[in-house]
Design a protein around this motif. Structure first.
Motif, PDB file in Angstrom:
ATOM      1  N   GLY A 114       3.756   1.595  -3.786  1.00 20.34           N
ATOM      2  CA  GLY A 114       3.205   1.662  -5.000  1.00 20.34           C
ATOM      3  C   GLY A 114       3.677   3.396  -5.482  1.00 20.34           C
ATOM      4  N   LYS A 140      -3.640   1.142 -10.176  1.00 26.50           N
ATOM      5  CA  LYS A 140      -2.617  -0.096 -10.076  1.00 26.50           C
ATOM      6  C   LYS A 140      -2.406   0.058  -8.599  1.00 26.50           C
ATOM      7  CE  LYS A 140       0.019   2.477 -12.772  1.00 26.50           C
ATOM      8  NZ  LYS A 140      -0.706   3.560 -13.801  1.00 26.50           N
ATOM      9  N   PRO A 141      -1.935  -1.463  -8.334  1.00 21.83           N
ATOM     10  CA  PRO A 141      -1.574  -1.634  -6.924  1.00 21.83           C
ATOM     11  C   PRO A 141      -0.598  -0.711  -6.272  1.00 21.83           C
ATOM     12  CG  PRO A 141      -1.193  -3.430  -8.231  1.00 21.83           C
ATOM     13  CD  PRO A 141      -1.432  -2.521  -9.262  1.00 21.83           C
ATOM     14  N   TYR A 190       6.525  -2.839 -11.699  1.00 20.65           N
ATOM     15  CA  TYR A 190       5.452  -3.932 -11.801  1.00 20.65           C
ATOM     16  C   TYR A 190       5.947  -5.065 -12.848  1.00 20.65           C
ATOM     17  CZ  TYR A 190       2.425  -0.782  -9.793  1.00 20.65           C
ATOM     18  OH  TYR A 190       1.790   0.362  -8.666  1.00 20.65           O
ATOM     19  N   GLU A 241       0.778  -1.303   0.174  1.00 20.31           N
ATOM     20  CA  GLU A 241       0.108  -0.158  -0.147  1.00 20.31           C
ATOM     21  C   GLU A 241       0.916   1.330  -0.177  1.00 20.31           C
ATOM     22  OE1 GLU A 241      -2.402  -2.956   2.479  1.00 20.31           O
ATOM     23  OE2 GLU A 241      -0.192  -2.518   1.964  1.00 20.31           O
TER      24      GLU A 241
END
Length: 464
Positions: free
Chosen positions: A118, A191-192, A125, A115
């Motif tokens: 990112g 995106k994550p 990624y 969390e």
């Protein structure tokens, strides 16, 4: 410190230093930027900051390069200025504030929590080479794209920018592409690890604030000299600002429409809404409480209902009235319709939001074909501070965006030769007063801010 950076530094640093440390052309350009962003090359291996650190590349101690400065890493690592905030993004996770936020969220150490990584590091990624170090924070490839396929052409003697882009270098010279990349962390993405939810902010994360041209100035490690213009062209600062506003509006409503981000439990995702419409005093004191809801002509919603954060909508409306008057009325109508739909149901709001986003895209297209001259800049300033727009500054977020806009537009006057640095320095006092009016979000006074904004606009107008 000189040039554009010196103009923006004093006003912006006091207001946004915490956010900077804590967060990490359209038309024909659009297709190229989107193709680059989605191509296999753009998902190439991330090889790490060390791959850029040679003294013949970007690791010199002085800007003595013939083509590029070659001290870019030194600028990226500046220990205390906004220019070095990307390199510090990972380190702040280990500080007490970062640890406390992670503890409240129950996500384990912030330095390893997806969390957080990112945006506080290069998420990489597509994969990481052995030389990649997450502790580098927001490194070169977080913005420029994984270098696995373009590094060799990047340092080739006869290499070209176009060749690098074709192999996955992200085209940050293009306004839309730059805004999209920056907004991933400075607003959020799907995106994550790239969406700062209301829950994260409730745990202590600072509110996100961003304006692409002004923040680019604070991070600038390149010289827009003749060689740069020959290789990449030159984009107006006002065009960058306007396209950035349009891109931000589209990003906001697109994420709002995303069912994975639109709700959290039984509640809507409050991140999208204006903090000040809820975070006010709700208990009367001896002299009475503050008003908990202020009428806003741009938000046709019932009293007491949280308002969608419209800071970028206000700026985009002002730019449209000057640069794209044929679309301005449609954008304002779509904006009001979106706010009104929020009082009905989610389905209506999502449909209205996507319609608003499409109009914002059309405005970005129009801005990419616009040459912003002296009179255009002055007219945008007048529109932002004028009687039609000023009543919309009832909340802190929109007011911060307005101050940054005037700062950017003043810088554009200097950059384009419409005013001297000395003249701009004389206007700085007025801009600084407007900054001070929004220095404390807990003590925001809309009427005082509008007065300061009007004074700042008058000082810029005097440069006509």
């Amino acid at each position: 410190m000189s040039g554009k950076l010196s103009l923006v530094y004093a006003g912006l640093c006091a207001l946004l230093a915490t956010a900077l440390i804590s967060l990490a052309a359209i038309g024909g350009w659009t297709d190229r930027a989107q193709a680059s962003a989605s191509s296999p090359a753009s998902r190439a291996l991330h090889v790490g900051v060390a791959s850029c650190a040679g003294s013949t590349c970007h690791g010199r101690s002085e800007p003595t390069g013939k083509v590029v400065r070659q001290d870019e890493l030194l600028r990226w690592q500046e220990p205390s200025s906004p220019a070095g905030s990307h390199s510090r993004a990972f380190a702040v996770l280990a500080e007490p504030r970062g640890q406390a936020i992670a503890a409240k969220l129950g996500i384990g150490p912030a330095t390893s929590a997806p969390e957080c990584l990112g945006c506080h590091a290069d998420p990489a990624y597509a994969g990481k080479a052995a030389s990649f170090q997450v502790s580098d924070g927001v490194g070169c490839e977080a913005c420029h794209g994984g270098a696995g396929q373009w590094l060799s052409t990047h340092y080739a003697v006869n290499g070209t920018h176009a060749a690098n882009v074709s192999r996955g270098l992200y085209p940050l010279d293009q306004p839309r592409a730059r805004a999209e990349r920056c907004l991933d962390c400075h607003f959020g993405s799907d995106k994550p690890g790239q969406f700062v939810s209301h829950r994260i902010m409730a745990a202590g994360h600072p509110r996100v604030a961003f304006e692409v041209d002004l923040f680019s100035a604070l991070q600038q490690h390149w010289d827009e000299d003749a060689d740069y213009i020959r290789r990449k062209g030159r984009v107006s600062n006002v065009q960058m600002w306007a396209i950035g506003q349009a891109t931000a509006v589209n990003r906001a409503v697109t994420l709002f429409a995303n069912p994975k981000l639109g709700t959290q439990g039984v509640f809507p995702e409050i991140y999208f809404f204006d903090c000040q419409t809820c975070h006010r005093q709700f208990q009367d004191g001896p002299k009475g409480g503050k008003v908990s809801w202020v009428a806003n002509p741009g938000r046709p919603i019932p009293a007491g209902m949280p308002a969608f954060n419209d800071e970028n909508m206000i700026m985009l409306s002002a730019a449209a009235k000057v640069a794209a008057p044929g679309l301005a009325a449609k954008f304002d109508a779509d904006s009001k319709a979106f706010h009104a739909a929020l009082a009905k149901d989610r389905s209506s709001a999502v449909q209205a939001g996507l319609k608003l986003g499409a109009t914002a895209q059309s405005l970005a297209d129009a801005f990419s074909r616009t040459s912003f001259g002296r009179n255009d800049i002055i007219q945008i300033v007048d529109t932002i501070a004028g009687p039609a727009t000023a009543p919309r500054f009832t909340d802190y977020e929109g007011s911060v965006q307005a101050v940054m806009a005037l700062d950017t537009l003043l810088n554009a006057m200097v950059h384009n030769g419409y005013a001297t640095a000395g003249q701009a320095k004389g206007v700085r006092g007025s801009i600084d007063r407007a900054y001070r009016a929004v220095n404390d979000s807990n003590d925001y006074r809309p009427a005082e801010f509008r007065t300061a904004l009007s004074q700042a606009a008058a000082s810029i107008r005097a440069l006509r």
